[in-house]
Design an enzyme around this catalytic site. Structure first.
Site, PDB file in Angstrom:
ATOM      1  N   SER A 146       0.834  -1.210   0.000  1.00 59.48           N
ATOM      2  CA  SER A 146       0.000   0.000   0.000  1.00 59.48           C
ATOM      3  C   SER A 146       0.859   1.247   0.000  1.00 59.48           C
ATOM      4  O   SER A 146       0.391   2.328  -0.337  1.00 59.48           O
ATOM      5  CB  SER A 146      -0.865   0.047   1.260  1.00 59.48           C
ATOM      6  OG  SER A 146      -1.639  -1.094   1.367  1.00 59.48           O
ATOM      7  N   HIS A 167      -1.012  -2.792  -7.192  1.00 59.62           N
ATOM      8  CA  HIS A 167      -1.777  -2.484  -5.973  1.00 59.62           C
ATOM      9  C   HIS A 167      -3.259  -2.748  -6.231  1.00 59.62           C
ATOM     10  O   HIS A 167      -3.952  -1.912  -6.810  1.00 59.62           O
ATOM     11  CB  HIS A 167      -1.511  -1.023  -5.590  1.00 59.62           C
ATOM     12  CG  HIS A 167      -2.099  -0.601  -4.292  1.00 59.62           C
ATOM     13  ND1 HIS A 167      -2.298   0.719  -3.961  1.00 59.62           N
ATOM     14  CD2 HIS A 167      -2.537  -1.310  -3.226  1.00 59.62           C
ATOM     15  CE1 HIS A 167      -2.833   0.796  -2.759  1.00 59.62           C
ATOM     16  NE2 HIS A 167      -2.990  -0.422  -2.297  1.00 59.62           N
ATOM     17  N   GLU A 179      -3.756  -0.229  -9.211  1.00 61.37           N
ATOM     18  CA  GLU A 179      -2.814   0.895  -9.302  1.00 61.37           C
ATOM     19  C   GLU A 179      -1.449   0.274  -9.633  1.00 61.37           C
ATOM     20  O   GLU A 179      -0.907  -0.498  -8.839  1.00 61.37           O
ATOM     21  CB  GLU A 179      -2.774   1.638  -7.955  1.00 61.37           C
ATOM     22  CG  GLU A 179      -2.014   2.940  -7.985  1.00 61.37           C
ATOM     23  CD  GLU A 179      -2.035   3.660  -6.624  1.00 61.37           C
ATOM     24  OE1 GLU A 179      -2.134   3.005  -5.574  1.00 61.37           O
ATOM     25  OE2 GLU A 179      -1.920   4.901  -6.626  1.00 61.37           O
ATOM     26  N   ASN A 217      -3.337   6.153  -1.825  1.00 63.46           N
ATOM     27  CA  ASN A 217      -3.233   6.455  -0.398  1.00 63.46           C
ATOM     28  C   ASN A 217      -2.754   7.873  -0.106  1.00 63.46           C
ATOM     29  O   ASN A 217      -3.022   8.411   0.955  1.00 63.46           O
ATOM     30  CB  ASN A 217      -2.355   5.412   0.286  1.00 63.46           C
ATOM     31  CG  ASN A 217      -3.133   4.128   0.470  1.00 63.46           C
ATOM     32  OD1 ASN A 217      -4.276   4.162   0.903  1.00 63.46           O
ATOM     33  ND2 ASN A 217      -2.546   3.012   0.094  1.00 63.46           N
TER      34      ASN A 217
END
Ligand code: NAD
Length: 325
Positions: A146, A167, A179, A217
């Site tokens: 992450s 991701h 991602e 994130n």
């Protein structure tokens, strides 16, 4: 997306690639190894197997592998119930997954490894050192991290050009996004192959560069942190904050419920990566978040976060300590 549609997409992608005369290694990747059979690893194994890939699922703990297979079976049963998968497709998908506790046995024939082990830099660097020694030279090494730097992960291998971020989002069989994170040394051909491979899973890949938090994130965590700061300052209660973001911004889940779902320890770890990586105080984790993690209130996985999950996750009950009386 139905299984039939996913296969249709894979066939169309393959035809387009052939027509364009591309040498597309992605479409020749057949054997996938997934490291880690937890929340993300079992979902990643599920999706690859359902899309026709042979999967070796590897975890250091036998009980996690058993739990992972039980979860995949339960989730495929749900798909059968909805009519998006047949019993035969479920059986053949499950038969494509083999489980291993020894990395050497599970990666020796891999074309691609997707690492989804615990979000801890020492654990991940150690895994990638081992993968570099054990996986075939052509094998691409992807991480589902992450927040940990793909460039850093690549630097402990002799093949940083074949190290990339993939991701997936939770729950993997449902969420469309992958991602794709290009490390500083990732080869462009590897990137385009991983993009094609993600499409063959019926997913929508989005490419980002390797900077703290990537995009998902870097954008999401400050919002969650700001919601926690607002709660801490008494600007609004748990339900009000989540209601405002759900009904006002059309978010399917409020930021506090989402934080519980992700895991408050995971949110804290990612905020620390953003804070350290950018050196900007705007990423400093809320002291309330730090206290909750320290006291073991981690969200859904521990049974309590901003909401109480003693009775499951269906009914949203604000956790004691955040109720108004
Ligand atoms: N949970 C999420 O919502 C989410 C979303 C996107 C990405 N991620 C990322 O995915 C990765 C996995 O997260 P998770 O939530 O599935 O974690 P998890 O704790 O549910 O599972 C991690 C698994 O890795 C296994 N493991 C640990 N060390 C290992 C090793 N050396 N070899 C093999 N297996 C090992 C553990 O036994 C465990 O089963 C992390 O990098 C995380 O940041 C998580």
């Amino acid at each position: 997306m139905s299984f039939r549609w996913q296969r249709y997409c894979a066939v169309v992608n393959s035809k387009v690639a052939k027509w364009a005369g591309l040498t597309n290694f992605a479409l020749t990747m057949k054997q996938i190894a997934v490291i880690g059979g937890g929340t993300m690893g079992n979902g990643i194994a599920h999706v690859f197997a359902q899309c026709g890939y042979a999967v070796n699922l590897i975890d250091v703990k036998q009980e996690m592998l058993e739990k992972a297979m039980a979860t995949i079976t339960k989730n495929m049963d749900r798909q059968v119930g909805k009519g998006t998968l047949t019993e035969e497709q479920k059986a053949s998908s499950l038969a494509r997954i083999k489980t291993f506790t020894q990395m050497a046995d599970g990666v020796s024939n891999a074309d691609l490894v997707v690492e989804a082990a615990t979000e801890n830099i020492e654990i991940k660097l150690n895994i990638f050192r081992q993968l570099d020694a054990l996986a075939p030279a052509h094998c691409v090494l992807a991480s589902n991290t992450s927040s940990i730097s793909i460039t850093k992960i690549g630097s402990v291998t002799s093949r940083p050009d074949k190290v990339i971020g993939m991701h997936f989002m939770n729950p993997v069989p449902v969420m469309k996004l992958v991602e794709v994170i290009e490390g500083f040394k990732t080869d462009k051909t590897v990137t385009s192959n991983i993009i094609e491979l993600s499409k063959s899973l019926g997913k929508v890949p989005a490419l980002t560069q390797d900077y703290p938090g990537f995009i998902a994130n870097r954008v999401l965590m400050p919002m969650i942190n700001e919601a926690i700061c607002s709660l801490h300052e008494g600007v609004a209660g748990v339900e009000e904050i989540d209601t405002i973001m759900k009904l006002g911004m059309a978010h399917p889940m409020g930021p506090l419920q989402l934080a519980d779902f992700i895991g408050l320890d995971v949110c804290l770890a990612i905020l620390k990566v953003l804070h350290d990586g950018f050196g900007n105080p705007k990423y400093a984790p809320s002291p309330l978040l730090v206290n909750m993690v320290t006291s073991g209130d981690l969200g859904v996985k521990s049974g309590r976060g901003f909401y109480d999950y003693g009775h499951g996750t269906k009914d949203l009950i604000v956790a004691p300590g955040f109720t108004k009386n």
